[in-house]
Design a protein around this motif. Structure first.
Motif, mmCIF file in Angstrom:
data_model
loop_
_atom_site.group_PDB
_atom_site.id
_atom_site.type_symbol
_atom_site.label_atom_id
_atom_site.label_comp_id
_atom_site.label_asym_id
_atom_site.label_seq_id
_atom_site.Cartn_x
_atom_site.Cartn_y
_atom_site.Cartn_z
ATOM 1 N N ILE A 25 19.682 -10.126 -6.252
ATOM 2 C CA ILE A 25 19.759 -9.469 -7.536
ATOM 3 C C ILE A 25 19.649 -10.553 -8.656
ATOM 4 N N ILE A 26 19.996 -11.731 -8.435
ATOM 5 C CA ILE A 26 20.257 -12.805 -9.553
ATOM 6 C C ILE A 26 18.874 -13.095 -9.770
ATOM 7 N N ALA A 27 18.428 -13.394 -11.180
ATOM 8 C CA ALA A 27 17.106 -14.021 -11.533
ATOM 9 C C ALA A 27 16.850 -15.096 -10.927
ATOM 10 N N ILE A 28 15.583 -15.458 -10.736
ATOM 11 C CA ILE A 28 15.120 -16.824 -10.314
ATOM 12 C C ILE A 28 14.585 -17.749 -11.708
ATOM 13 N N ASP A 29 15.262 -18.733 -11.354
ATOM 14 C CA ASP A 29 15.065 -19.727 -12.584
ATOM 15 C C ASP A 29 13.782 -19.916 -13.029
ATOM 16 N N ASN A 30 12.863 -20.550 -12.548
ATOM 17 C CA ASN A 30 11.512 -20.738 -13.099
ATOM 18 C C ASN A 30 10.387 -21.173 -11.856
ATOM 19 N N PRO A 31 9.919 -19.772 -11.657
ATOM 20 C CA PRO A 31 8.981 -19.938 -10.367
ATOM 21 C C PRO A 31 7.681 -20.968 -10.592
ATOM 22 N N LYS A 32 7.550 -21.288 -11.754
ATOM 23 C CA LYS A 32 6.301 -22.224 -12.224
ATOM 24 C C LYS A 32 6.640 -23.519 -11.438
ATOM 25 N N GLN A 33 8.011 -24.039 -11.338
ATOM 26 C CA GLN A 33 8.370 -25.080 -10.705
ATOM 27 C C GLN A 33 7.964 -25.282 -9.279
ATOM 28 N N HIS A 34 7.847 -24.106 -8.706
ATOM 29 C CA HIS A 34 7.810 -24.005 -7.183
ATOM 30 C C HIS A 34 6.096 -23.851 -6.806
ATOM 31 N N ILE A 35 5.307 -24.117 -7.822
ATOM 32 C CA ILE A 35 3.761 -23.802 -7.659
ATOM 33 C C ILE A 35 3.179 -25.431 -7.650
ATOM 34 N N ASP A 36 2.634 -25.697 -6.691
ATOM 35 C CA ASP A 36 2.275 -27.058 -6.286
ATOM 36 C C ASP A 36 0.815 -27.236 -7.161
ATOM 37 N N GLY A 37 0.677 -28.403 -7.321
ATOM 38 C CA GLY A 37 -0.824 -28.587 -8.272
ATOM 39 C C GLY A 37 -0.688 -28.797 -9.725
ATOM 40 N N GLU A 38 -1.936 -28.985 -10.314
ATOM 41 C CA GLU A 38 -2.131 -28.922 -11.499
ATOM 42 C C GLU A 38 -2.154 -27.502 -12.011
ATOM 43 N N ARG A 39 -1.632 -27.063 -13.001
ATOM 44 C CA ARG A 39 -1.385 -25.763 -13.528
ATOM 45 C C ARG A 39 -1.096 -25.574 -15.024
ATOM 46 N N PRO A 40 -1.668 -24.727 -15.602
ATOM 47 C CA PRO A 40 -1.657 -24.702 -17.293
ATOM 48 C C PRO A 40 -0.293 -24.427 -17.683
ATOM 49 N N GLU A 41 0.007 -24.582 -18.969
ATOM 50 C CA GLU A 41 1.182 -24.007 -19.384
ATOM 51 C C GLU A 41 1.446 -22.646 -19.421
ATOM 52 N N SER A 42 2.443 -21.969 -19.245
ATOM 53 C CA SER A 42 2.492 -20.503 -18.996
ATOM 54 C C SER A 42 2.570 -19.746 -20.178
ATOM 55 N N THR A 43 1.714 -19.320 -20.929
ATOM 56 C CA THR A 43 1.482 -18.570 -21.986
ATOM 57 C C THR A 43 1.873 -17.147 -21.832
ATOM 58 N N PHE A 44 1.389 -16.510 -20.941
ATOM 59 C CA PHE A 44 1.645 -15.109 -20.892
ATOM 60 C C PHE A 44 3.210 -14.763 -20.604
ATOM 61 N N TYR A 45 3.885 -15.932 -20.081
ATOM 62 C CA TYR A 45 5.447 -15.428 -19.704
ATOM 63 C C TYR A 45 6.294 -16.801 -19.939
ATOM 64 N N PRO A 46 6.366 -17.241 -21.296
ATOM 65 C CA PRO A 46 6.810 -18.375 -21.653
ATOM 66 C C PRO A 46 8.628 -18.128 -21.393
ATOM 67 N N ALA A 47 8.992 -19.064 -20.509
ATOM 68 C CA ALA A 47 10.335 -18.868 -20.230
ATOM 69 C C ALA A 47 11.431 -19.183 -21.286
ATOM 70 N N ASN A 48 11.072 -19.715 -22.256
ATOM 71 C CA ASN A 48 12.058 -20.335 -23.417
ATOM 72 C C ASN A 48 12.018 -19.532 -24.780
ATOM 73 N N LEU A 49 11.289 -18.377 -24.582
ATOM 74 C CA LEU A 49 11.023 -17.529 -25.687
ATOM 75 C C LEU A 49 12.222 -17.025 -26.589
ATOM 76 N N PHE A 50 13.260 -16.883 -25.684
ATOM 77 C CA PHE A 50 14.456 -16.424 -26.277
ATOM 78 C C PHE A 50 15.556 -17.429 -25.867
ATOM 79 N N ASN A 51 16.608 -17.919 -26.655
ATOM 80 C CA ASN A 51 17.679 -18.532 -26.459
ATOM 81 C C ASN A 51 18.931 -17.591 -26.668
#
Length: 130
Positions: A25-51
């Motif tokens: 039930i605990i949220a997962i940190d940043n799933p983008k870190q677990h995707i291999d290869g070249e990838r774009p910046e995550s525009t649709f779901y920016p992880a740091n939109l709120f502090n």
């Protein structure tokens, strides 16, 4: 000795079952870190939109976005290829989260089943010894 081993397994499987259930039930940190290869910046779901701060977790939410709406809107891609890349990235991130949570749920279920069975064996041994 058998009772001690069973008691150890009983306690260990309870702890493991609880741990896996909690991790499910605990949220997962940043799933983008677990995707291999070249990838774009995550525009649709920016992880740091709120502090968020500790008080926000308590329900005293006064958090504001770290980026103004217009600036964030300007980062949304308009090109169909860029949109497809973003959607593919989000799909891969979502599947990582789903697969990990499913695995954790299964492990919690298995540990709980072992815990229940070992508890039953301990109970039966107790009844036999009376």
């Amino acid at each position: 000795i058998i009772t001690g081993v069973l008691a150890f397994i009983f306690i260990l499987t309870w702890i493991l079952g609880f741990w896996f259930a909690l991790r499910t039930i605990i949220a997962i940190d940043n799933p983008k870190q677990h995707i291999d290869g070249e990838r774009p910046e995550s525009t649709f779901y920016p992880a740091n939109l709120f502090n968020l701060k500790f008080s926000d977790a308590l329900g005293c939410t006064k958090a504001m976005t770290t980026v103004q709406f217009n600036k964030h809107y300007a980062t949304i891609p308009e090109n169909p290829d860029e949109i497809a890349q973003q959607l593919t990235l989000e799909q891969m991130k979502t599947m990582y989260i789903a697969a990990l949570k499913l695995k954790r749920s299964v492990m919690a279920y298995k540990a709980t089943m072992v815990w229940v069975c070992v508890g039953g064996v301990i109970w039966l041994l107790h009844l036999v010894s009376i």
